[in-house]
Design a protein around this motif. Structure first.
Motif, PDB file in Angstrom:
ATOM      1  N   CYS A 126       0.866  -1.183   0.000  1.00 35.96           N
ATOM      2  CA  CYS A 126       0.000   0.000   0.000  1.00 35.96           C
ATOM      3  C   CYS A 126       0.901   1.229   0.000  1.00 35.96           C
ATOM      4  CB  CYS A 126      -0.905   0.016   1.228  1.00 35.96           C
ATOM      5  SG  CYS A 126      -2.031   1.432   1.267  1.00 35.96           S
ATOM      6  N   LEU A 127       0.774   2.052  -1.033  1.00 36.35           N
ATOM      7  CA  LEU A 127       1.536   3.300  -1.115  1.00 36.35           C
ATOM      8  C   LEU A 127       0.657   4.401  -0.522  1.00 36.35           C
ATOM      9  CD1 LEU A 127       3.545   4.628  -4.161  1.00 36.35           C
ATOM     10  CD2 LEU A 127       1.986   6.114  -2.917  1.00 36.35           C
ATOM     11  N   ILE A 128       1.146   5.055   0.519  1.00 34.74           N
ATOM     12  CA  ILE A 128       0.349   6.055   1.249  1.00 34.74           C
ATOM     13  C   ILE A 128       0.939   7.438   1.012  1.00 34.74           C
ATOM     14  CG2 ILE A 128      -0.442   6.810   3.526  1.00 34.74           C
ATOM     15  CD1 ILE A 128      -0.028   3.811   4.411  1.00 34.74           C
ATOM     16  N   LEU A 129       0.085   8.342   0.570  1.00 36.19           N
ATOM     17  CA  LEU A 129       0.464   9.743   0.411  1.00 36.19           C
ATOM     18  C   LEU A 129      -0.549  10.568   1.202  1.00 36.19           C
ATOM     19  CD1 LEU A 129       2.359  11.815  -0.922  1.00 36.19           C
ATOM     20  CD2 LEU A 129       0.769  11.889  -2.856  1.00 36.19           C
ATOM     21  N   GLY A 130      -0.129  10.982   2.410  1.00 37.30           N
ATOM     22  CA  GLY A 130      -1.007  11.757   3.289  1.00 37.30           C
ATOM     23  C   GLY A 130      -0.444  13.146   3.543  1.00 37.30           C
ATOM     24  N   GLU A 131      -1.040  13.826   4.514  1.00 35.62           N
ATOM     25  CA  GLU A 131      -0.613  15.208   4.801  1.00 35.62           C
ATOM     26  C   GLU A 131       0.816  15.248   5.324  1.00 35.62           C
ATOM     27  OE1 GLU A 131      -3.738  16.226   7.449  1.00 35.62           O
ATOM     28  OE2 GLU A 131      -5.155  16.750   5.835  1.00 35.62           O
ATOM     29  N   ASP A 132       1.199  14.273   6.175  1.00 36.28           N
ATOM     30  CA  ASP A 132       2.570  14.241   6.702  1.00 36.28           C
ATOM     31  C   ASP A 132       3.577  14.013   5.577  1.00 36.28           C
ATOM     32  OD1 ASP A 132       1.553  14.607   9.206  1.00 36.28           O
ATOM     33  OD2 ASP A 132       1.676  12.487   9.781  1.00 36.28           O
ATOM     34  N   SER A 173       7.730  13.041   0.934  1.00 37.18           N
ATOM     35  CA  SER A 173       8.041  11.623   1.099  1.00 37.18           C
ATOM     36  C   SER A 173       6.809  10.770   0.770  1.00 37.18           C
ATOM     37  CB  SER A 173       8.503  11.332   2.520  1.00 37.18           C
ATOM     38  OG  SER A 173       7.449  11.610   3.436  1.00 37.18           O
ATOM     39  N   LEU A 174       6.990   9.450   0.847  1.00 34.93           N
ATOM     40  CA  LEU A 174       5.921   8.472   0.650  1.00 34.93           C
ATOM     41  C   LEU A 174       6.080   7.377   1.690  1.00 34.93           C
ATOM     42  CD1 LEU A 174       6.444   7.952  -3.181  1.00 34.93           C
ATOM     43  CD2 LEU A 174       4.452   9.075  -2.184  1.00 34.93           C
ATOM     44  N   THR A 175       4.974   6.754   2.070  1.00 36.39           N
ATOM     45  CA  THR A 175       5.046   5.604   2.960  1.00 36.39           C
ATOM     46  C   THR A 175       4.675   4.353   2.165  1.00 36.39           C
ATOM     47  OG1 THR A 175       4.511   6.905   4.918  1.00 36.39           O
ATOM     48  CG2 THR A 175       4.116   4.525   5.040  1.00 36.39           C
ATOM     49  N   LEU A 176       5.524   3.343   2.234  1.00 39.25           N
ATOM     50  CA  LEU A 176       5.268   2.045   1.589  1.00 39.25           C
ATOM     51  C   LEU A 176       4.988   1.020   2.669  1.00 39.25           C
ATOM     52  CD1 LEU A 176       8.114   2.043  -1.099  1.00 39.25           C
ATOM     53  CD2 LEU A 176       5.722   2.700  -1.406  1.00 39.25           C
ATOM     54  N   LYS A 177       3.806   0.439   2.644  1.00 35.58           N
ATOM     55  CA  LYS A 177       3.396  -0.513   3.678  1.00 35.58           C
ATOM     56  C   LYS A 177       3.267  -1.897   3.042  1.00 35.58           C
ATOM     57  CE  LYS A 177      -0.272  -1.195   7.124  1.00 35.58           C
ATOM     58  NZ  LYS A 177       0.593  -1.059   8.313  1.00 35.58           N
ATOM     59  N   TRP A 178       4.122  -2.863   3.425  1.00 38.62           N
ATOM     60  CA  TRP A 178       4.060  -4.242   2.931  1.00 38.62           C
ATOM     61  C   TRP A 178       2.918  -4.957   3.656  1.00 38.62           C
ATOM     62  CZ3 TRP A 178       8.215  -1.386   2.153  1.00 38.62           C
ATOM     63  CH2 TRP A 178       8.997  -1.622   0.998  1.00 38.62           C
ATOM     64  N   LEU A 179       1.863  -5.256   2.920  1.00 41.53           N
ATOM     65  CA  LEU A 179       0.615  -5.712   3.543  1.00 41.53           C
ATOM     66  C   LEU A 179       0.705  -7.131   4.082  1.00 41.53           C
ATOM     67  CD1 LEU A 179      -1.743  -4.186   0.858  1.00 41.53           C
ATOM     68  CD2 LEU A 179      -1.338  -3.302   3.169  1.00 41.53           C
ATOM     69  N   ASN A 233       3.139  -6.703   7.415  1.00 48.19           N
ATOM     70  CA  ASN A 233       2.876  -5.660   8.411  1.00 48.19           C
ATOM     71  C   ASN A 233       4.140  -4.850   8.723  1.00 48.19           C
ATOM     72  OD1 ASN A 233       0.118  -5.802   8.881  1.00 48.19           O
ATOM     73  ND2 ASN A 233       0.357  -7.603  10.193  1.00 48.19           N
ATOM     74  N   TYR A 234       4.836  -4.521   7.648  1.00 47.61           N
ATOM     75  CA  TYR A 234       6.077  -3.736   7.769  1.00 47.61           C
ATOM     76  C   TYR A 234       5.949  -2.527   6.848  1.00 47.61           C
ATOM     77  CZ  TYR A 234      10.762  -2.413   6.163  1.00 47.61           C
ATOM     78  OH  TYR A 234      11.878  -1.707   5.784  1.00 47.61           O
ATOM     79  N   GLN A 235       6.411  -1.378   7.303  1.00 50.60           N
ATOM     80  CA  GLN A 235       6.336  -0.204   6.449  1.00 50.60           C
ATOM     81  C   GLN A 235       7.569   0.671   6.640  1.00 50.60           C
ATOM     82  OE1 GLN A 235       2.656   1.574   7.993  1.00 50.60           O
ATOM     83  NE2 GLN A 235       3.845   3.338   8.715  1.00 50.60           N
ATOM     84  N   LYS A 236       7.834   1.507   5.618  1.00 48.96           N
ATOM     85  CA  LYS A 236       8.910   2.486   5.747  1.00 48.96           C
ATOM     86  C   LYS A 236       8.571   3.710   4.920  1.00 48.96           C
ATOM     87  CE  LYS A 236      12.039   0.720   2.129  1.00 48.96           C
ATOM     88  NZ  LYS A 236      13.404   0.236   1.862  1.00 48.96           N
ATOM     89  N   THR A 237       9.138   4.819   5.324  1.00 47.54           N
ATOM     90  CA  THR A 237       8.913   6.081   4.624  1.00 47.54           C
ATOM     91  C   THR A 237      10.168   6.432   3.845  1.00 47.54           C
ATOM     92  OG1 THR A 237       7.393   6.841   6.336  1.00 47.54           O
ATOM     93  CG2 THR A 237       8.330   8.521   4.897  1.00 47.54           C
ATOM     94  N   GLU A 285      13.565   2.347  -5.243  1.00 51.08           N
ATOM     95  CA  GLU A 285      12.827   1.415  -4.360  1.00 51.08           C
ATOM     96  C   GLU A 285      11.962   0.462  -5.195  1.00 51.08           C
ATOM     97  OE1 GLU A 285      12.207  -0.153  -0.698  1.00 51.08           O
ATOM     98  OE2 GLU A 285      13.351   1.703  -0.963  1.00 51.08           O
ATOM     99  N   LEU A 286      11.325   0.995  -6.231  1.00 43.59           N
ATOM    100  CA  LEU A 286      10.462   0.172  -7.074  1.00 43.59           C
ATOM    101  C   LEU A 286      11.272  -0.865  -7.846  1.00 43.59           C
ATOM    102  CD1 LEU A 286       8.026   2.874  -8.515  1.00 43.59           C
ATOM    103  CD2 LEU A 286       7.507   1.163  -6.771  1.00 43.59           C
ATOM    104  N   GLN A 287      12.453  -0.477  -8.294  1.00 40.52           N
ATOM    105  CA  GLN A 287      13.316  -1.409  -9.016  1.00 40.52           C
ATOM    106  C   GLN A 287      13.741  -2.567  -8.116  1.00 40.52           C
ATOM    107  OE1 GLN A 287      16.287   1.334 -10.460  1.00 40.52           O
ATOM    108  NE2 GLN A 287      15.166   1.734 -12.387  1.00 40.52           N
TER     109      GLN A 287
END
Length: 415
Positions: A376-382, A388-394, A397-401, A410-412
């Motif tokens: 899940c790629l998250i683009l919020g107010e923060d 930045s972007l937050t990538l959440k491995w569904l 249950n691990y994520q990083k910004t 990162e995508l590669q």
């Protein structure tokens, strides 16, 4: 609103099987130098009257005919071969003086009683080898039908072949067959009685047990064949034997269209009940000349896709393409900026789904879990504030910004 009787919608979870058939067909036929062709679904009614034959059920009962605004007689095509022959003539494909190997896949239309595997709008996959009288051409198309069915997961099928001779040989046979059957006219089934004066060869196809019993003492077409017809058929049988392709000779197999000569064949299966034929074809050396083109021999076949699907759906497993990235956004600025991110995903050939609901970030992430996506790629107010972007491995249950500028790298790594 409901679809018209005899038509059906092909939904996304079914389309994957259609794509599988198309892909396999293209791969296999291209190796033998067959090229795809597409013809219009509407043609002049006279094309089918002249090619299929006025004595056939298709022309008499099943064609969808209408007058267009210019008062022309138009028909929704009931089969593919006549249209291919017309295209061969009208586009002067004969000028190349080479064998034309063509294949097609598309909708056909016949007004029949709808049942499993048979719709009023149905689809056929077919090939036509145009320009060769050589028995090797007949063998090639039969071999390809057998190979394609095996590759598509249809293993329990059998090939039936017959020689129906040329027009002169069949005319003599028809005359004697009619004389024989006339003696038993009152004992024939209803359809066979009608066919007796219109198209007596079709009586050989009757499923009626009493009619079949009457036919046991009927004259045999093979006894009317001369050396040319016999030699052509014997060569095909020999080639199929060399290829270790099993077949049965069915002396009552005639096919339902008037344009066939010499070779007729069907491929049948026991998995479909009464509608057991999944492929039918044969040689048609006079059709192109009959339609106004030069004398050109040809041979081909057609497979009913709906019937084929009833078999292969149980025999093959095809995975739906899963979503790599589910995109969740929060706030007006994120909804503006996300399009730049989407461009990057497209450039990297990464499939994604953008959440289009006006709901909270938490609800969007819940939908991401249900979607089956990897990330899940998250683009919020923060994230907007920090570029930045937050990538959440569904599934972990691990994520990083990460910073926006590091997204491609990162995508590669994910790919």
């Amino acid at each position: 609103m409901q679809p018209l009787r005899g038509t059906k919608d092909i939904l996304p979870n079914e389309i994957i099987f259609w794509k599988h058939i198309y892909k396999k067909t293209s791969e296999i036929l291209s190796l033998s130098n067959y090229f795809e062709i597409q013809t219009p679904i509407i043609e002049s009614t006279s094309l089918f009257n002249r090619s299929i034959g006025n004595a056939t059920d298709i022309v008499n009962k099943e064609m969808y005919n209408f007058l267009d605004q210019s008062k022309r007689n138009i028909t929704l095509r009931p089969e593919g071969t006549a249209s291919i022959a017309r295209a061969f003539i009208s586009n002067k494909l004969y000028l190349s003086n080479k064998t034309q190997r063509l294949w097609y896949l598309g909708p056909m239309f016949r007004y029949e009683r709808p049942q499993s595997g048979r719709q009023r709008q149905f689809h056929q996959l077919g090939i036509e080898c145009i320009g060769s009288i050589n028995p090797m051409a007949d063998t090639e198309v039969i071999r390809l039908a057998n190979l394609l069915l095996l590759e598509l997961g249809c293993h329990n099928h059998r090939i039936e072949i017959n020689s129906i001779g040329n027009i002169e040989e069949r005319s003599l046979y028809k005359e004697d067959l009619t004389k024989y059957l006339t003696k038993y006219k009152e004992d024939l089934d209803h359809d066979s009685k009608k066919r007796l004066t219109i198209n007596p060869l079709r009586i050989l196809d009757s499923k009626n047990k009493k009619t079949q019993y009457i036919l046991t003492e009927a004259p045999l077409l093979e006894n009317y064949l001369k050396s040319e017809s016999r030699n052509h058929f014997n060569c095909i049988c020999e080639y199929l034997n060399n290829l270790n392709i099993k077949y049965n000779i069915n002396s009552k197999l005639v096919r339902g269209l008037d344009y066939y000569n010499y070779t007729a064949f069907e491929i049948k299966t026991d998995e479909l009940g009464n509608q057991d034929t999944i492929c039918g074809g044969g040689r048609y050396d006079k059709l192109i000349k009959q339609l106004g083109g030069p004398e050109t021999p040809a041979v081909g076949w057609a497979i009913g896709i709906e019937r084929l699907l009833l078999i292969i759906k149980n025999n093959i497993q095809i995975k739906q393409t899963s979503i790599n990235i589910y995109i969740a956004t929060q706030g007006i600025e994120a909804k503006k900026k996300i399009w730049d991110i989407i461009k990057i995903l497209e450039q990297q050939k990464i499939n994604f789904e953008l959440d289009l609901h006006n709901s909270s970030l938490q609800k969007q992430i819940k939908r991401a879990y249900k979607s089956g996506a990897q990330i899940c790629l998250i683009l919020g107010e923060d994230e907007i504030a920090q570029k930045s972007l937050t990538l959440k491995w569904l599934n972990k249950n691990y994520q990083k910004t990460i910073l926006n500028i590091n997204l491609i790298k990162e995508l590669q790594e994910i790919n």
